[in-house]
Design a protein around this motif. Sequence first.
Motif, PDB file in Angstrom:
ATOM      1  N   SER A 190      -8.887  11.369   2.056  1.00 11.96           N
ATOM      2  CA  SER A 190      -9.476  11.847   3.303  1.00 11.96           C
ATOM      3  C   SER A 190      -9.047  13.297   3.519  1.00 11.96           C
ATOM      4  CB  SER A 190      -9.011  10.986   4.490  1.00 11.96           C
ATOM      5  OG  SER A 190      -9.365   9.634   4.284  1.00 11.96           O
TER       6      SER A 190
ATOM      7  N   PRO B  97       0.830  -1.217   0.000  1.00 14.70           N
ATOM      8  CA  PRO B  97       0.000   0.000   0.000  1.00 14.70           C
ATOM      9  C   PRO B  97       0.862   1.264   0.000  1.00 14.70           C
ATOM     10  CG  PRO B  97      -0.784  -1.590   1.621  1.00 14.70           C
ATOM     11  CD  PRO B  97       0.535  -2.084   1.162  1.00 14.70           C
ATOM     12  N   TYR B  98       0.277   2.332  -0.546  1.00 14.29           N
ATOM     13  CA  TYR B  98       0.974   3.634  -0.630  1.00 14.29           C
ATOM     14  C   TYR B  98       0.120   4.665   0.096  1.00 14.29           C
ATOM     15  CZ  TYR B  98       2.549   8.051  -2.710  1.00 14.29           C
ATOM     16  OH  TYR B  98       2.979   9.339  -2.903  1.00 14.29           O
ATOM     17  N   GLU B  99       0.797   5.539   0.860  1.00 11.32           N
ATOM     18  CA  GLU B  99       0.083   6.564   1.612  1.00 11.32           C
ATOM     19  C   GLU B  99       0.887   7.870   1.539  1.00 11.32           C
ATOM     20  OE1 GLU B  99      -1.027   7.376   6.259  1.00 11.32           O
ATOM     21  OE2 GLU B  99      -1.516   5.387   5.422  1.00 11.32           O
ATOM     22  N   ARG B 100       0.204   8.950   1.300  1.00 14.38           N
ATOM     23  CA  ARG B 100       0.878  10.264   1.153  1.00 14.38           C
ATOM     24  C   ARG B 100      -0.129  11.385   1.368  1.00 14.38           C
ATOM     25  NH1 ARG B 100       5.098  12.198  -2.196  1.00 14.38           N
ATOM     26  NH2 ARG B 100       5.552  14.346  -1.534  1.00 14.38           N
ATOM     27  N   GLU B 101       0.364  12.487   1.980  1.00 11.41           N
ATOM     28  CA  GLU B 101      -0.466  13.686   2.109  1.00 11.41           C
ATOM     29  C   GLU B 101      -0.217  14.559   0.894  1.00 11.41           C
ATOM     30  OE1 GLU B 101       0.374  15.599   5.787  1.00 11.41           O
ATOM     31  OE2 GLU B 101      -0.417  13.950   7.028  1.00 11.41           O
TER      32      GLU B 101
ATOM     33  N   LEU C 214      -5.276  13.155   2.744  1.00 10.75           N
ATOM     34  CA  LEU C 214      -4.442  11.977   2.980  1.00 10.75           C
ATOM     35  C   LEU C 214      -4.838  10.933   1.929  1.00 10.75           C
ATOM     36  CD1 LEU C 214      -2.436  10.311   4.645  1.00 10.75           C
ATOM     37  CD2 LEU C 214      -4.348   9.568   6.072  1.00 10.75           C
ATOM     38  N   THR C 215      -3.933  10.639   1.045  1.00 14.75           N
ATOM     39  CA  THR C 215      -4.194   9.725  -0.075  1.00 14.75           C
ATOM     40  C   THR C 215      -3.636   8.350   0.248  1.00 14.75           C
ATOM     41  OG1 THR C 215      -4.109  11.544  -1.657  1.00 14.75           O
ATOM     42  CG2 THR C 215      -3.846   9.311  -2.528  1.00 14.75           C
ATOM     43  N   ARG C 216      -4.498   7.332   0.105  1.00 13.07           N
ATOM     44  CA  ARG C 216      -4.070   5.943   0.284  1.00 13.07           C
ATOM     45  C   ARG C 216      -4.394   5.167  -0.985  1.00 13.07           C
ATOM     46  NH1 ARG C 216      -6.498   6.692   5.550  1.00 13.07           N
ATOM     47  NH2 ARG C 216      -4.918   6.583   7.215  1.00 13.07           N
TER      48      ARG C 216
ATOM     49  N   GLN D 135      -4.462   1.198  -2.181  1.00 15.29           N
ATOM     50  CA  GLN D 135      -4.382  -0.188  -1.711  1.00 15.29           C
ATOM     51  C   GLN D 135      -4.871  -1.135  -2.801  1.00 15.29           C
ATOM     52  OE1 GLN D 135      -6.744   0.007   1.909  1.00 15.29           O
ATOM     53  NE2 GLN D 135      -4.876   0.043   3.142  1.00 15.29           N
TER      54      GLN D 135
ATOM     55  N   THR E 139      -8.222   6.311  -2.017  1.00 16.79           N
ATOM     56  CA  THR E 139      -9.090   7.069  -1.114  1.00 16.79           C
ATOM     57  C   THR E 139      -8.454   8.413  -0.800  1.00 16.79           C
ATOM     58  OG1 THR E 139      -8.072   6.031   0.822  1.00 16.79           O
ATOM     59  CG2 THR E 139     -10.047   4.975  -0.084  1.00 16.79           C
TER      60      THR E 139
END
Length: 951
Positions: free
Chosen positions: A820, A785-789, A799-801, A803, A818
């Motif tokens: 948020s 998974p990748y997550e970044r603001e 906040l971008t995820r 998956q 997603t």
Amino acid sequence: MPIVGVGASAGGLEAFEEFFRHLPMDSDMAFVLVPHLDPSHTSILTEILQRATTMPVVEAADQVVVRSNHVYVIPPNRDMALLRGTLQLSLPEQPRGQRMPIDSFLRSLAEDQAENAVGIILSGTGSDGTLGLRTILGNGGLTLVQDPATAKFDGMPTSAIQAGYATHVLPPHRMAEVLLAAHRHQGVRKNTPPTPATISGMNQIMLLLRSATGHDFSGYKKSTIGRRIERRMAQHNIEDIDVYARYLKAQPDEIQTLFKELLINVTSFFRDPEAFQTLKKDILPQILAGKAEDYVVRLWVAGCATGEEAYSIAMILREVMEEMGREFKVQLYATDLDDDAIAIARAGLYPANISQDVSPERLRRFFVKEEGGYRVKKDIREMVVFAIQNVIKDPPFTKMDLVSCRNLMIYLEAELQNRLIPAFHYALKPGGVLFLSPSESIGGHAELFSALSRKWKFYRTAVPAASNRMVTTGTPTWITAGSSRLPAEVVGKAKECNIAELTRRALVLAFAPVSVMTDFKGDILYVHGDTAHYLRPPPGQATLNAVDMAHDGLQLELRAALNLAVTQGVPTLEREVSFTAAGEVRKIRLGVRPLPDPDAGAGMVLISFHDAPVSPSGKTARRRSGGPVDLGRIEELERDLAYTRANLQATIEEQQSSNEEMKSTNEELQSTNEELQSTNEELETSKEELQSVNEELITVNAELQAKIEQLGSMQNDMKNLLDNINVGTIFLDDRLTIRRFTREAAKVYRLVGTDVGRPLSDIKSDLDEEDLLAKACTVIETLIPYEREVRTMGGEWYLTRIQPYRTLDNVIDGVVITFSNISARVAAEMAEREGNDIAECVIAAVGRPLLVLDENFAVLFASDAFCRDFKVSQTETQGRSVYALEGGKWDSPALRDLLENILPRQQSFEGFSVERAVPDKKFYLGGRRIVCRTSGRPLILLTVEELPPGP
């Protein structure tokens, strides 16, 4: 523990749900469901029914022990049976469209659980389940059938109701109440011995039955009678047997209903197939061996119920005669007490599910397929004569080659069994065979029979015909009912003889003509003298009618004289009649006299035959002929007669030729009819298969419809969930094509409803140069998974995820992105950082050493002035206890007492002296309790003030 077998077909899903919604989870019963399922389709019935009940609903597995308060569902493409409370699964032996899974399971349930078995038939087409209910009913169980008015398809319920195998006809939601009440009543009956009042009530009911029907059930087993009486009591919600006895007195119709309930009509075609195989291979060939061509085979099936066993024996006998290449005349009598069962047997029409017991070859050979099921062919029906008979009190048939009485004596007490076995022995010829069920035996009458097959209970008579074959403990009822005279009186009467009687007999033999005594129909009752010259057995079916037996030429005169004597009472005396016998013209004098005594000979006629006197030349005396005119007339009549005879002969020959042609045509039509019948049977088979497939499709469609409704509900829940969490979501497939998105996602990407199915790369985003598509490809490849603001051009933070998108089968089929909205959090963090910067600037500007402690007295913050004055760094102080500063020089009891005891009670303190903390310097500590506004965390602020050097 009662085990409830529930069968349904098309439309059964709704009935299942309605039934289980009204059942408690602690009913102490087990439920086994047998619907018609598509063998090639995975069933989701367990998932659907789990929503309707709190009991565990599972798919049945092989060798699973049935437990109470559980629901078991038959798997697709499996047959199921029950053995000692354990489910047995197997692959179906019959082709699709001919399977009867409900009948098969209910039969095994009845055989395994007896009175603890409960059978329920719900909505469906066809007749599956009817024979299963009959077996459950016969073994003392309970049967419930859905009210056809409430069923989506009423075929199966109607079939069971019309057959008379439903103890209760109810809508599904009322069945739970009946089941629970029956279970409670059964528990009370098992745990409570019969009281004198119960025995008295039972005896009253037996007397009422005997008075109303003429049949005595007191010799039947009390447990069997009791269960059926209790069923009728439960039907009327009566718990006291005395109350039910009074109800019977007031309701005569109920007596007849109870009488029908007590008649146990449980049978099937070829029950115990191995026994019938023994009958075919060993028993019948022995009976027929060495018999003459005109031998009449006599058989008797006692307690035939609805006739299946009688027809089974008839089919076996037909097969044996064909294999031997011999044709015997057969007299097969089948009797039963139940007139309704006899009516069904005579009709010979049985439901389609007899295919479970009858092989396809025998179905084709001995049955005709009709709309309502299978009908026994006429040639087999004509072999069997059905009659109503009480085998206990009515006289038996005699001179039988085979007597079959299967599963009748198991319902009788030992006394009646001991009376029946000698009666059957009396009915059999020397060497005749008695055929019983595996549960029955000849008991203590081993001297009457020898065993041919102990396993399948075939017995041969063991004593010769001259011996006394009525070895009984008492006089049979069918003997005492026929005559009121004692045997000694009869014997004494027969021995009475005197001179007058001898004289009368001699005169009759010497002077009385050859005579027969008949009734008004002409049936012979008594014969005197040799009647062979006047009467002879006619060809075809045997008869004792005098008119039918008379020689040609005598029949017309005899019929006319008999009619005159019967209708007008006028005798015919010395009428001369000529007839031809054995090529010879005979002349006799016929006498027909109705008996005048109305008491002794009411309805009787005396027919006598006198030979006419003959002339010395051997010809019959006649009047002298007339003159030449008479002779000419005679010659003319003789010529006309010869011409007429010639014409008649030609007509007869033409008629015979026409008959042969018609016979040939009839044979062709019969052949065509057989071909059409074969085609019709194939079409019927195809129709059954299509109907079965249609039922399965209806069941699958109902399951899928329920699944669609469930998915619709889940989709509504998911939509409301996504709309209310305010999270933008984009679902992409493995080619990064848009599958679905939420409305919040349109704030990041400029999406509209028509963009579903387009690549996401075609859509412009509001992000500040953030390539999410490349990250999405990386996630698909690595599954990490990748997550970044990220920040939009409008200044919003998200906040971008990213998956992986996993299916129910754990297959990666795209990604889920997603967004948020964290703008408020980012603004708060920035404000907090700005506040911290301002505070640090203020503290630095003040220039005083400061320490901020947490609730555990650990240093959270030390000012630059503190670090400078005490020669320490931020890393050396942050997170350490204040008592450990400067190598523990701050750890003093006074400071501990001040911080831990005094400060919690006071808001602040001043002037605490710290000596020698730094060489040649002294400091004063000041303290104050403070609270963090953001977290509400209690903190301590310590200020350090250097004292000026002393004088």
